[in-house]
Design a protein around this motif. Structure first.
Motif, mmCIF file in Angstrom:
data_model
loop_
_atom_site.group_PDB
_atom_site.id
_atom_site.type_symbol
_atom_site.label_atom_id
_atom_site.label_comp_id
_atom_site.label_asym_id
_atom_site.label_seq_id
_atom_site.Cartn_x
_atom_site.Cartn_y
_atom_site.Cartn_z
ATOM 1 N N LEU A 146 0.824 -1.214 0.000
ATOM 2 C CA LEU A 146 0.000 0.000 0.000
ATOM 3 C C LEU A 146 0.856 1.261 0.000
ATOM 4 N N ASN A 147 2.004 1.200 0.598
ATOM 5 C CA ASN A 147 2.887 2.354 0.712
ATOM 6 C C ASN A 147 3.972 2.358 -0.351
ATOM 7 N N TRP A 148 3.685 1.861 -1.531
ATOM 8 C CA TRP A 148 4.691 1.734 -2.578
ATOM 9 C C TRP A 148 5.240 3.082 -3.013
ATOM 10 N N ARG A 149 4.492 4.149 -2.876
ATOM 11 C CA ARG A 149 4.990 5.454 -3.316
ATOM 12 C C ARG A 149 6.068 6.007 -2.392
ATOM 13 N N SER A 150 6.231 5.433 -1.219
ATOM 14 C CA SER A 150 7.262 5.891 -0.290
ATOM 15 C C SER A 150 8.491 4.995 -0.294
ATOM 16 N N TRP A 151 8.554 4.048 -1.186
ATOM 17 C CA TRP A 151 9.725 3.184 -1.265
ATOM 18 C C TRP A 151 10.935 4.005 -1.677
ATOM 19 N N PRO A 152 12.123 3.533 -1.351
ATOM 20 C CA PRO A 152 13.340 4.274 -1.716
ATOM 21 C C PRO A 152 13.448 4.492 -3.224
ATOM 22 N N PHE A 153 13.871 5.668 -3.585
ATOM 23 C CA PHE A 153 14.160 6.095 -4.951
ATOM 24 C C PHE A 153 12.928 6.311 -5.825
ATOM 25 N N ALA B 80 -3.842 11.032 -3.938
ATOM 26 C CA ALA B 80 -3.372 10.930 -2.558
ATOM 27 C C ALA B 80 -3.399 9.464 -2.155
ATOM 28 N N GLY B 81 -2.237 8.871 -2.040
ATOM 29 C CA GLY B 81 -2.147 7.480 -1.642
ATOM 30 C C GLY B 81 -2.278 7.321 -0.132
ATOM 31 N N LEU C 43 -8.098 11.228 6.087
ATOM 32 C CA LEU C 43 -7.961 10.950 4.663
ATOM 33 C C LEU C 43 -7.819 12.226 3.833
ATOM 34 N N HIS C 44 -7.170 13.235 4.429
ATOM 35 C CA HIS C 44 -6.802 14.451 3.717
ATOM 36 C C HIS C 44 -5.312 14.380 3.398
ATOM 37 N N LEU C 45 -4.914 15.066 2.354
ATOM 38 C CA LEU C 45 -3.503 15.109 2.001
ATOM 39 C C LEU C 45 -2.738 15.832 3.107
ATOM 40 N N SER C 46 -1.742 15.193 3.666
ATOM 41 C CA SER C 46 -0.992 15.798 4.764
ATOM 42 C C SER C 46 -0.071 16.888 4.226
ATOM 43 N N ASN C 47 0.296 17.817 5.100
ATOM 44 C CA ASN C 47 1.105 18.955 4.679
ATOM 45 C C ASN C 47 2.461 18.539 4.118
ATOM 46 N N SER C 48 3.038 17.500 4.645
ATOM 47 C CA SER C 48 4.354 17.078 4.164
ATOM 48 C C SER C 48 4.289 16.471 2.767
ATOM 49 N N SER C 49 3.123 16.047 2.329
ATOM 50 C CA SER C 49 2.997 15.418 1.012
ATOM 51 C C SER C 49 2.842 16.425 -0.115
ATOM 52 N N TYR C 50 2.483 17.662 0.213
ATOM 53 C CA TYR C 50 2.359 18.672 -0.831
ATOM 54 C C TYR C 50 3.698 18.887 -1.533
ATOM 55 N N ALA C 51 4.762 18.951 -0.773
ATOM 56 C CA ALA C 51 6.084 19.175 -1.364
ATOM 57 C C ALA C 51 6.489 18.011 -2.263
ATOM 58 N N LYS C 52 6.153 16.801 -1.864
ATOM 59 C CA LYS C 52 6.496 15.625 -2.665
ATOM 60 C C LYS C 52 5.778 15.667 -4.016
#
Length: 153
Positions: free
Chosen positions: A51-58, A110-111, A119-128
């Motif tokens: 489920l968290n594949w978008r946060s994998w390294p690289f 938003a994953g 289930l809102h986009l967190s502030n730290s994800s906007y930069a990503k």
């Protein structure tokens, strides 16, 4: 008498290795690498990991630099000579366009790893997400930026 060796495609070999790895991790307890962990727990951990594949390294690097590779790939295969390549990259850029009329659209979602408990986009994800959008926009407006020796922060 010679025998022809048939080679399986690389993709099939990778799929087989991934299947064997998953079977070794999640398979029956008597053949598993982690026999002391119950199978439902292993399945839950594997599910959360996927489920968290978008946060994998690289993967951030891949999402951000993909537009650069697309421009380089197109320039390489749509032209024959270096002069034609430079001319093509200059032609596809929109430098002469009005900056207030240029529209660049980037679609993303938003994953699970991007959302908070509401289930809102967190502030730290906007930069990503903004990093990938900025690079895509820069490549649409200035595709020659890396070919001319320019640097972009």
């Amino acid at each position: 008498m010679s025998t022809a060796v048939t080679q399986r495609p690389y993709k099939d070999m990778v799929v087989e290795r991934v299947k064997s790895l998953l079977y070794a991790l999640i398979g029956p307890s008597d053949k598993s690498l982690l026999p002391f962990v119950p199978r439902p727990i292993k399945l839950l951990v594997a599910f959360v990991f996927l489920l968290n594949w978008r946060s994998w390294p690289f993967l951030w690097h891949i999402r951000v630099w993909t537009p650069v590779f697309h421009i380089k790939w197109d320039a390489l295969f749509k032209t024959k000579t270096l002069a034609a390549r430079k001319r093509w990259v200059t032609e596809v850029s929109c430098v002469n366009a009005d900056p207030f009329e240029v529209v660049s659209t980037t679609k993303c979602y938003a994953g699970v790893d991007d959302c908070d408990y509401n289930l809102h986009l967190s502030n730290s994800s906007y930069a990503k997400s903004l990093d990938a959008a900025r690079m895509r926009t820069a490549m649409e407006i200035f595709p020659a930026i890396f070919g001319d020796g320019a640097w972009m922060p």
